[in-house]
Enzyme design. Structure first.
Site, mmCIF file in Angstrom:
data_model
loop_
_atom_site.group_PDB
_atom_site.id
_atom_site.type_symbol
_atom_site.label_atom_id
_atom_site.label_comp_id
_atom_site.label_asym_id
_atom_site.label_seq_id
_atom_site.Cartn_x
_atom_site.Cartn_y
_atom_site.Cartn_z
ATOM 1 N NE ARG A 101 -0.801 -0.530 5.064
ATOM 2 C CZ ARG A 101 -1.502 -0.248 6.624
ATOM 3 N NH1 ARG A 101 -1.895 1.048 5.859
ATOM 4 N NH2 ARG A 101 -0.292 -0.654 7.233
ATOM 5 C CB SER A 144 -5.852 1.971 6.147
ATOM 6 O OG SER A 144 -5.883 2.482 6.972
ATOM 7 C CD GLU A 173 -17.180 1.799 1.957
ATOM 8 O OE1 GLU A 173 -18.841 2.062 1.987
ATOM 9 O OE2 GLU A 173 -16.980 2.404 2.675
ATOM 10 C CG PHE A 218 -15.093 -1.312 2.418
ATOM 11 C CD1 PHE A 218 -16.430 -2.855 3.522
ATOM 12 C CD2 PHE A 218 -14.450 -0.973 3.531
ATOM 13 C CE1 PHE A 218 -15.259 -3.193 4.335
ATOM 14 C CE2 PHE A 218 -14.014 -1.916 4.873
ATOM 15 C CZ PHE A 218 -14.495 -2.808 5.429
ATOM 16 C CG HIS A 239 -5.974 -3.276 4.308
ATOM 17 N ND1 HIS A 239 -5.348 -1.693 4.071
ATOM 18 C CD2 HIS A 239 -6.005 -2.897 5.786
ATOM 19 C CE1 HIS A 239 -4.705 -1.867 4.950
ATOM 20 N NE2 HIS A 239 -4.028 -2.258 6.216
ATOM 21 C CG ASP A 276 -9.298 -5.344 11.129
ATOM 22 O OD1 ASP A 276 -8.679 -5.342 11.877
ATOM 23 O OD2 ASP A 276 -8.596 -4.543 10.114
ATOM 24 N NE ARG A 307 -2.950 -3.841 8.930
ATOM 25 C CZ ARG A 307 -2.137 -4.275 10.026
ATOM 26 N NH1 ARG A 307 -2.242 -5.982 10.528
ATOM 27 N NH2 ARG A 307 -2.809 -3.437 11.107
#
Lengths: 320, 283
Positions: free
Chosen positions: A16, A43, A64, A89, A115, A123, A173
């Site tokens: 990222r 992020s 989104e 998302f 991610h 998560d 990530r």
């Protein structure tokens, strides 16, 4: 036993960050590049762009669907929107918006998805999308890219800014080895043969390219010479490179941080079945959701690491 | 384009209604009710309000733009586009047929002039229009962006994401119109999913709201759009609640959801056309 790796690294970084740095550079090169993000600027590493070009950056809040529509609209008048959020998302949540407003309408939108996959880690499964490549590759007009390390992600980000048409760019990530060259040229749709071999081909994408590099050294220690091909572009797929390699090696393994259903392996299988039905073994998630854990633990538990690529290569070899 | 008299514009409305009915009748599919109710809006917009160029350019720089979010009104939109010179009127006869540029719902895929985004899956248009409006601002382009939505469409959540965004960013070069006919496929909106106080809703979201009480009176529609234009550039997005009657112009179609998605048969078409004089010549 120390492995004789064909590619090595001195530094680890998240892909990222490669996106974030590439995005900033793309913004400096082209004033039409604009950014959107749904409350994940930190992020997605989009903060440097936002700071340098505040008037060209749009925080959309946690919305989104609206973000995808906005991005499609911004292309009308010549902007090149990079819309960023987590891969979950950025795809499943907004599939219909992408389908109608971006892909069917053929808009020059760059969907930037962080991610992705199991390596999101702690998560857990709500965020660990493993179906995104499949959903995106099914859409007509869509280009689908899944780079393997910081350098390749940065290069890919710069390349998609210059490509006309909708693109899905997937990255992640975890801190990951940087083993490809800085300032590399990224050619969309062109597979990269990283290691020559004669016995079996490993086609890998994303984080699993590194695992493939490790697997190649493990196999070589046992006298098996694997060819490693980096498939950074899932669509359009470089069928020529795939067929040329399998014509030589006679069997293959696909490796990806994604469901086996609908992933890179499926695309390779479609190619082989039509032109050269050679044995193919899949390394991917087998019809299950993920869970919380560290990236390394998860890759091991779900069978996505170098050891599993080695096992798959041996299975493929036995079927020759 | 030279300004037309209100009588001339009225004639275009009547012809548009004939076009819509003949188009959906010819393929025995499509949505006649809402475009009949929006004829005055389409004509007021394209023949009076929009500063546009029928020599179509996708990027729309230096022009007012229009987006149709409720894409099932395609027959009405295609008619007004053809009648204002975007493509030959004759092409209306290809509506919904194989190999046509006039898809069931509007699309850019076949490169029909006048269309800048696909619509049909509801609730997406406002977001797209906002993006286009913000690009206009970035480009220093002082023209406006218009959008039409259905009232039933407001049941989609994305609309309210966009509503919040528009006010937050003060997108004041956008004029949204809601076709407030109170009908949707399954019945009246009050029964299906009550919209309650729409004016208060949009105001609470931070929009400047005007109401056009008689959306089937051409003069009222023109005045409403004129007023909306006068409110642009003041820091708020503009909402024009346009009260129309679904099926307006045909006595047995007006005011009911029954003609939302059903075409007339031969006999019904003849009866309907008998109430609408051929003013500009049928396609």
């Amino acid at each position: 036993m120390s492995l004789d790796l064909k590619f090595t690294y001195t530094e680890k970084k998240d892909t990222r960050s490669g996106f974030g740095d590439g995005f900033l550079e793309a913004g400096r090169r082209n004033p039409n590049v604009v950014g959107l993000c749904a409350d994940l600027i930190g992020s997605l590493k989009m903060g440097d762009f936002q700071k340098e070009f505040p008037e060209r950056f749009f925080q959309t809040g946690i919305a989104e669907a609206n973000m995808i529509g906005l991005a499609a609209g911004m292309t009308i008048g010549g902007k090149i929107p990079f819309a960023g959020t987590f891969a979950n998302f950025a795809t499943g949540r907004v599939y219909d918006q992408i389908r109608q407003s971006v892909a069917y309408s053929d808009k020059n939108v760059k969907i930037c998805a962080s991610h992705a996959g199991l390596t999101l880690g702690e998560d857990g499964a709500t965020h660990q999308i493993l179906e995104d490549l499949g959903m995106m590759k099914m859409l007509p007009h869509m280009t689908v890219i899944n780079p393997c390390d910081y350098n390749q992600t940065k290069a890919a980000t710069l390349a998609i800014a210059e490509h006309e048409g909708p693109v899905y760019l997937r990255f992640g990530r975890p801190s990951w080895p940087i083993f490809t060259p800085t300032d590399q040229k990224f050619e969309i749709g062109k597979a990269w043969k990283m290691i020559d071999g004669k016995d079996v081909t490993i086609f890998a994408t994303g984080h699993l390219v590194w695992e493939a590099v490790v697997a190649e050294a493990m196999l070589r220690a046992e006298g098996i010479h694997a060819e490693v091909i980096n498939i950074h572009t899932i669509k359009p797929l470089d069928e020529e490179a795939i067929l040329e390699s399998v014509a030589k090696t006679g069997c293959a393994v696909s490796a990806e941080e994604h469901q086996i259903n609908g992933g890179l392996g499926d695309s390779i299988a479609q190619t082989l079945i039509r032109h050269n039905p050679a044995p193919l073994e899949y390394v991917g998630v087998n019809d299950s959701f993920g869970e919380s854990g560290t990236p390394t633990q998860l890759l091991e538990k779900y069978g996505l690491n170098a050891e599993n690529i080695v096992k798959a290569a041996k299975r493929a070899l036995e079927r020759k | 384009m030279e300004k037309k008299s209100i009588e001339d514009l009225q004639k275009i409305c009547t012809q548009l209604r004939r076009d819509v009915l003949r188009m959906v009748h010819a393929v025995q599919s499509g949505h006649p009710g809402a475009p009949l109710g929006c004829a005055e809006f389409f004509v007021a917009l394209y023949f009076d309000q929009l500063r546009h160029n029928p020599d179509f350019k996708m990027n729309g720089k230096g022009e007012d733009l229009f987006f149709l979010s409720n894409g099932h009104l395609s027959a009405g939109w295609y008619s007004v586009l053809a009648r204002s010179g975007y493509f030959p009127v004759e092409e209306l006869k290809t509506f919904r047929k194989l190999n046509s540029r006039l898809q069931g719902h509007p699309a850019t895929h076949e490169h029909l002039p006048g269309i800048r985004i696909a619509s049909g899956s509801l609730g997406q248009g406002l977001s797209v229009a906002l993006g286009a409006a913000q690009t206009k601002k970035l480009n220093g382009d002082d023209k406006l962006v218009y959008i039409l939505m259905g009232d039933g469409e407001l049941q989609e959540g994305q609309v309210w994401e966009a509503a919040m965004y528009a006010a937050h960013y003060g997108v004041d070069n956008l004029i949204a119109t809601v076709d407030y006919n109170g009908q949707q496929i399954d019945g009246p909106t009050t029964k299906i999913m009550d919209l309650k106080n729409l004016k208060a809703k949009w105001e609470a979201f931070g929009w400047e709201v005007i109401e056009t009480k008689n959306g089937n009176d051409l003069k009222s529609v023109m005045e409403g759009l004129e007023k909306a234009k006068s409110l642009t550039g003041k820091g708020k997005p503009i909402m024009n609640l346009l009260y129309t009657e679904m099926g307006y112009g045909v006595d047995f179609m007006v005011g009911t959801h029954k003609w939302h998605g059903s075409p007339p048969n031969d006999e019904q078409l003849a009866k309907a056309l008998g109430q609408l004089e051929e003013t500009l010549g049928d396609y």
